[in-house]
Each structure stands twice: as structure tokens, then as C-alpha cells.
Design a protein around this motif. Structure first.
Motif, short mmCIF file in Angstrom:
data_model
loop_
_atom_site.label_atom_id
_atom_site.label_comp_id
_atom_site.label_asym_id
_atom_site.label_seq_id
_atom_site.Cartn_x
_atom_site.Cartn_y
_atom_site.Cartn_z
N VAL A 8 24.48 55.03 -7.96
CA VAL A 8 24.21 56.01 -9.02
C VAL A 8 25.25 57.14 -9.00
O VAL A 8 25.49 57.74 -7.95
N SER A 9 25.84 57.40 -10.15
CA SER A 9 26.75 58.55 -10.31
C SER A 9 25.99 59.67 -11.00
O SER A 9 25.38 59.46 -12.05
N VAL A 10 26.00 60.85 -10.40
CA VAL A 10 25.41 62.04 -11.03
C VAL A 10 26.56 62.97 -11.41
O VAL A 10 27.43 63.27 -10.59
N ILE A 11 26.57 63.39 -12.66
CA ILE A 11 27.64 64.26 -13.16
C ILE A 11 27.04 65.58 -13.64
O ILE A 11 26.05 65.59 -14.38
N THR A 12 27.63 66.67 -13.20
CA THR A 12 27.22 68.01 -13.64
C THR A 12 28.39 68.65 -14.38
O THR A 12 29.52 68.68 -13.87
N ILE A 40 31.37 67.00 -10.34
CA ILE A 40 31.18 68.24 -11.09
C ILE A 40 32.43 68.53 -11.91
O ILE A 40 33.55 68.53 -11.38
N ILE A 41 32.24 68.76 -13.19
CA ILE A 41 33.32 69.12 -14.11
C ILE A 41 33.06 70.54 -14.60
O ILE A 41 32.12 70.79 -15.35
N ASP A 42 33.88 71.47 -14.14
CA ASP A 42 33.76 72.87 -14.54
C ASP A 42 34.83 73.20 -15.56
O ASP A 42 35.98 72.76 -15.45
N GLY A 43 34.46 73.99 -16.55
CA GLY A 43 35.37 74.28 -17.65
C GLY A 43 36.30 75.44 -17.41
O GLY A 43 36.81 76.03 -18.38
N TYR A 62 33.74 64.43 -6.13
CA TYR A 62 34.92 64.90 -6.86
C TYR A 62 34.52 66.09 -7.72
O TYR A 62 33.44 66.10 -8.31
N TRP A 63 35.38 67.09 -7.78
CA TRP A 63 35.15 68.19 -8.72
C TRP A 63 36.48 68.74 -9.20
O TRP A 63 37.52 68.58 -8.56
N ILE A 64 36.44 69.35 -10.37
CA ILE A 64 37.63 69.94 -10.97
C ILE A 64 37.20 71.14 -11.80
O ILE A 64 36.09 71.17 -12.33
N SER A 65 38.05 72.12 -11.89
CA SER A 65 37.79 73.29 -12.74
C SER A 65 39.02 73.51 -13.61
O SER A 65 40.08 73.90 -13.13
N MET A 75 31.84 66.03 -20.35
CA MET A 75 31.02 64.90 -19.91
C MET A 75 31.82 63.60 -19.92
O MET A 75 31.75 62.80 -18.98
N ASN A 76 32.63 63.40 -20.95
CA ASN A 76 33.50 62.22 -20.99
C ASN A 76 34.52 62.26 -19.85
O ASN A 76 34.87 61.22 -19.27
N LYS A 77 35.00 63.45 -19.54
CA LYS A 77 35.96 63.60 -18.44
C LYS A 77 35.31 63.17 -17.12
O LYS A 77 35.92 62.47 -16.31
N GLY A 78 34.07 63.57 -16.93
CA GLY A 78 33.35 63.18 -15.73
C GLY A 78 33.19 61.67 -15.61
O GLY A 78 33.26 61.10 -14.53
#
Length: 269
Positions: A8-12, A40-43, A62-65, A75-78
């Protein structure tokens, strides 16, 4: 069906959500299920959100800001980084209902024909709470039959057919509606999957201007998918939001309005 447990992938997705992001993160990293990955994908937050993400970096796959073009673009980026069999979006201000929910949902093995699994959500209005059970699936032709926070989607399905970023407000609904029209198999599980506060976070009640954009997008979907939007409920929320901004709240406490809203949700099942 594979004997291996579902990955399971959880994306925030977050942007300047310093007040809510930690609760969301904790609800993910405390899940007792394995295998799971967390993205986590932060804007490009500037309010301290990134500092909280770094605090839990060892639990995050993985996370990116960086700047994005809106929530569905993020969300698509995640999705590009998701490698699980299933994906669920638990955006900032949303959280899993309890620490065992992913285990409960995937305690059964599902046929490869199943593309979307969905359950219930808990709405919170400050200290007020209500469980919103899904409508019958056919209700999707009038509006969301369930909340996206309660939905696990085959990752391959979403990667093949990601969110349409043309829709700035209803892209999640457009995705589920699109897949329903294409004959994708939906499966209901009688579990409360997630909670979110209608007053805070990304899923909070939108502004008056967003209601106007929301209505415009729903009308566009009607033309594309031949749907019949539940405008009665839509305008109820619009009027509710308008009243909250006016002096009537000086006479009638907001808690009473929240109770009216709860009752209205129940009546529209």
C-alpha cells in the motif's frame, strides 16, 4: 490472487499546513500494517510544515517540497513515486480512523478485477462528529458516493488514468465518475477508513468563490458524463457558508449550525 499481502502506498499532499500535518503523518506511520510506503508532496511551504516533515523523515519513503500547480497536480506528482499495489491519499488535515484500518481493509485478498475499494469517513466539526457511510454506488451520477479519503485505488489504474488537472476542485469526483462509466469494479468494505475536520486542513469547507467554481465544474461534468447533480444539497452548503459569514452567528451559536449540517447529511443518505 497473490498470497502476498498487498503493498500500500499512502500519499500526503500539503501546503502551509503546519497546524495539521503532524496529526496526518502520525496516523500513517503508526499503522500496524506491512508492507507500506509513505510519500509526502509539499507545495513549497514556508510556515514550518517542512520542519515537521523532516522530523519524521526516517518514516517517510520519499518527500519533496517544491511549487506545484494545485492539489491535483501535487497528487499526480505523488503517483509518479508510488510503487505499491494500492494507493490512498491522506492529505494534510486528514488522518486514518485508527492504527489498524489498513490491516482491516486488506485482511482479505481481492480479485484482480477489483479496481477501487471504499468505505466510510468520520466528519468532524470542531468537537462534533458524525460517521458518513457511503451512498449507494449509483449515487455517483449525482455526486460523490464516498469520500476520496476512504478510497484505495489500484495504483496501476490511477497511473494509467491520473487526475484531470483541468478540474481544480472536482478532479477526484471526475476520476471516480470516469472509472464508473468505464465499468471498473468498485468494492465496498464496511469500515470507517479516515477522519477529517471540515473546519481545517485541505478538505475544509471551501470559500464562497470556490463554491462558484465548484458549480461551474459540476455543470461541465454534467455535459461530459450526462450526470444529474444534487443541486439541493449543493445550495444548502452554499447558504450555510454564507450564513456563517454574517451577523446571524451573533444570535445563533455556530454549534447549532453544525448540528443542522449533521442532520442534513443524514437526511441525504
Amino acid at each position: 490472487m497473490s498470497d502476498k499481502p498487498a503493498f500500500v502506498s499512502v500519499i500526503t499532499v500539503a501546503y502551509n499546513e503546519v497546524a495539521t500535518i503532524e496529526k496526518t503523518i502520525l496516523s500513517v506511520v503508526r499503522q500496524n500494517y506491512s508492507p507500506i510506503e509513505y510519500i509526502i508532496i509539499d507545495g513549497g511551504s514556508t510556515d514550518g510544515t517542512v520542519d515537521i516533515i523532516r522530523k519524521y523523515e526516517s518514516h517517510i519513503t520519499y518527500w519533496i517540497s517544491e511549487k506545484d500547480e494545485g492539489i491535483y497536480d501535487a497528487m499526480n506528482k505523488g503517483l509518479k513515486y508510488a510503487s505499491g499495489d494500492w494507493v490512498i491519499f491522506m492529505n494534510s488535515g486528514d488522518w486514518f480512523y485508527d492504527e489498524t484500518i489498513i490491516e482491516k481493509v486488506f485482511s482479505d485478498k481481492y480479485s484482480s478485477a477489483v479496481g477501487i475499494i471504499y468505505g466510510a469517513v468520520e466528519f468532524r466539526f470542531g468537537n462534533e462528529k458524525i460517521i458518513q457511510w457511503p451512498y449507494s454506488l449509483s449515487h455517483i451520477l449525482k455526486g460523490m458516493a464516498f469520500s476520496h479519503q476512504s478510497a484505495f485505488v489500484r495504483t496501476s489504474l490511477l497511473k494509467q488514468s491520473p487526475y484531470n488537472v483541468h478540474f481544480r476542485i472536482v478532479a477526484d469526483y471526475e476520476f471516480f465518475l470516469r472509472e464508473y462509466r468505464l465499468g471498473v469494479s468498485f468494492l465496498y468494505v464496511p469500515e470507517v477508513v479516515a477522519s477529517f475536520d471540515k473546519l481545517t486542513g485541505i478538505s475544509a469547507t471551501p470559500s464562497y468563490m470556490n463554491y462558484k467554481k465548484h458549480l461551474k465544474e459540476l455543470i461541465e461534468l454534467e455535459k461530459i458524463y450526462n450526470t444529474e447533480t444534487n443541486y439541493e444539497l449543493f445550495y444548502y452548503f452554499l447558504c450555510f457558508r454564507f450564513l456563517l459569514k454574517n451577523a446571524i452567528l451573533k444570535i445563533i451559536p455556530s454549534k447549532i449550525w453544525y448540528r443542522i449540517l449533521r442532520r442534513r447529511i443524514k437526511l441525504n443518505k
